[in-house]
Design an enzyme around this catalytic site. Structure first.
Site, PDB file in Angstrom:
ATOM      1  CE  LYS A 114      -3.131   0.046   3.218  1.00  0.00           C
ATOM      2  NZ  LYS A 114      -4.072   0.310   4.330  1.00  0.00           N
ATOM      3  CE  LYS A 126      -2.461  -1.153  10.499  1.00  0.00           C
ATOM      4  NZ  LYS A 126      -2.884  -0.440   9.281  1.00  0.00           N
ATOM      5  CG  ASP A 166      -6.015  -0.033  11.499  1.00  0.00           C
ATOM      6  OD1 ASP A 166      -5.727   0.165  10.317  1.00  0.00           O
ATOM      7  OD2 ASP A 166      -6.712  -1.016  11.856  1.00  0.00           O
ATOM      8  CB  THR A 210      -9.033   6.563   4.836  1.00  0.00           C
ATOM      9  OG1 THR A 210      -7.880   6.840   5.621  1.00  0.00           O
ATOM     10  CG2 THR A 210      -9.020   5.122   4.408  1.00  0.00           C
TER      11      THR A 210
HETATM   12  N1  GLU Z   1      -4.235   2.400   9.414  1.00  0.00           N
HETATM   13  C1  GLU Z   1      -4.256   3.086   8.162  1.00  0.00           C
HETATM   14  C2  GLU Z   1      -4.009   2.123   7.043  1.00  0.00           C
HETATM   15  O1  GLU Z   1      -4.461   1.016   7.103  1.00  0.00           O
HETATM   16  C3  GLU Z   1      -3.368   4.314   8.150  1.00  0.00           C
HETATM   17  C4  GLU Z   1      -1.921   4.074   8.384  1.00  0.00           C
HETATM   18  C5  GLU Z   1      -1.088   5.366   8.492  1.00  0.00           C
HETATM   19  O2  GLU Z   1      -1.599   6.442   8.256  1.00  0.00           O
HETATM   20  O3  GLU Z   1       0.095   5.210   8.815  1.00  0.00           O
HETATM   21  O4  GLU Z   1      -3.403   2.420   6.050  1.00  0.00           O
END
Ligand code: GLU
Length: 456
Positions: A114, A126, A166, A210
């Protein structure tokens, strides 16, 4: 004899027993890479895929805090730093009772691809905890976040690893985490966490980024197939941050959103969740902390609540046709029977909003039976892309304007869509092979960086 990709998938399953979500995502991603790997025998020689599926580092730690009754509570904390090939580890923290290594590792692995797709310099990681913020008081959440950061601060930094939110981690949690980081280190490292509040380094537009990005990506999917988003009937799941941003952008672009959902069931609103008041109400529902969506139907009596059901059967339940489904809630929310109901009801487009919301067999079915399927790691990458913009804002000691953020985000989503469609066309002869295209486009950049950096 199994080929290289199949062998790595099998080995990864053996090396990580019981981590089913991690197995699922490794299988989904790696199998798409087959045609690329065939062209690069050097990847096997330097065990590139074996390295990619093994986090560079993982920490698990004890989080001890005291609840409002004075009782000592113990939770598990995690941070998996998967890949720093193209930038510092970057990815959110998830606080939810079902969190275990299999969930954090699936999210961390997805995050590599991603983040690469955004075109920005961010690696993948993560973290999270099995702490459940639902039903906790503000003071309890603060004490938990402080205890969590008391260990996590050793492993993060603006050029090392930059966590964000998240599921279960929003602006409130990020605030408490940042406060504790600052207290321990005596440094205002704005760029150590993203998703911060606006007064202390947060990026204007990050909260909705998002959802906005998902709808801009979906718009590109439709356009490439001669359709427009205006007037389309859309059904989503969830009612949290991602769903709210998605609802708001669908409203801005003139689509008609007819569902949201929670653990208690789903809401069907025949008039559309399309007014400012209704979109804003999603925020109210979330901040109530009850994790239910039923009250929407009390507030807006034209809406109907379907207890215990998911919105994937709304076409059958309400006798309507949905043009696009966008799951925005959580992993493995859409199973085979749901995918079949979507297709049987006449839906032709499907775009993932949440991370890995579709089981592998359901995803395959939708890819075979829809015109186009948008994968989460591409469609929801606008959130992390804006996180990286927030890091840049903090590093430059400046403040970016709302409209500039939206303009950049819109361009990034178009670029991501084009990267997926081009890779789909090149390796699968199909511009709608976006699932495979996203995996390949995300992989190519990381693989090139890993080759350049030697055996590390
Ligand atoms: N948790 C979000 C994701 O799944 C954002 C992660 C972020 O901004 O570092 O991409």
């Amino acid at each position: 004899m199994a080929n290289y990709v199949e062998r790595v998938i099998e080995q990864c399953k053996k090396n990580n027993p019981g981590e089913v979500e991690f197995h699922q995502t490794v299988e989904e991603v790696l199998s798409s890479l087959q045609p690329v790997v065939e062209q690069h025998p050097e990847y096997e020689e330097c065990a590139l895929l074996e390295r990619l599926v093994e986090p560079e580092r993982g920490v698990t730690f004890r989080v001890v805090w005291v609840d409002d009754e004075g009782k000592v509570q113990v939770n598990k904390g995690y941070r998996y730093q998967f890949s720093s090939a193209i930038g510092p580890y970057k990815g959110g923290l998830r606080f939810a009772p079902n969190v275990y290594p299999g969930i954090i590792k699936f999210l961390g692995f997805e995050q590599i691809f991603k983040n690469s797709l955004t075109g920005l310099p961010i690696g993948g990681g993560k973290g999270g905890s099995d702490f459940d913020p639902n039903g906790k008081s503000d003071a309890e959440v603060m004490r938990f976040c402080q205890a969590f950061m008391t260990e996590l601060y050793r492993h993060i930094g603006p050029n090392t690893d930059v966590p964000a939110g998240d599921l279960g981690v929003g602006a409130r949690e990020i605030g408490y985490l940042f406060g504790q980081y600052k207290r321990i280190t005596d440094r205002f490292d704005g760029g150590v966490l993203t998703g911060k509040g606006i007064p202390y380094g947060g990026l204007l537009g990050r909260t909705e980024a998002t959802g906005f990005g998902i709808v801009w990506y979906a718009e590109e999917m439709l356009k490439a197939n001669g359709e427009e988003i205006k007037g389309k009937v859309v059904a989503i799941s969830g009612f949290g941050n991602v769903s709210w941003g998605t609802a708001w952008q669908l409203q801005r672009l003139g689509a008609k959103l007819v569902t949201i959902s929670g653990p208690d069931g789903y809401i069907y609103d025949p008039e559309g969740i399309s007014t400012d008041e209704k979109v804003a109400y999603l925020l109210e529902l979330r901040s109530s902390g009850k994790n239910i969506c039923a009250p929407y139907a009390e507030k807006f009596p034209e809406a109907k609540f379907f207890p215990g059901k998911k919105p994937w059967t709304v076409q059958q339940d309400a006798g309507i046709k949905v043009d696009m489904f966008i799951p925005c809630a959580m992993q493995n929310d859409v199973h085979m029977e749901h995918a079949k109901a979507m297709v049987e009801g006449g839906c032709k487009f499907y775009c993932e909003g949440a991370n890995m919301p579709t089981t592998n067999d359901a995803l395959k079915y939708l890819m075979d039976n829809c015109i186009a399927v948008g994968p989460a790691k591409a469609a929801n990458a606008g959130g992390v892309a804006c996180s990286c913009i927030e890091m840049g804002q903090n590093a430059g000691h400046t403040v970016f304007q709302h409209e500039d953020v939206y303009a950049q985000l819109h361009q990034i989503m178009k670029n991501i869509y084009n990267a997926c469609a081009n890779a789909g066309e090149k390796y699968y002869g199909n511009k709608n092979a976006l699932v495979q295209g996203a995996n390949i486009a995300g992989f190519e950049r990381v693989a090139e960086a890993m080759m350049a950096q030697g055996l590390v």
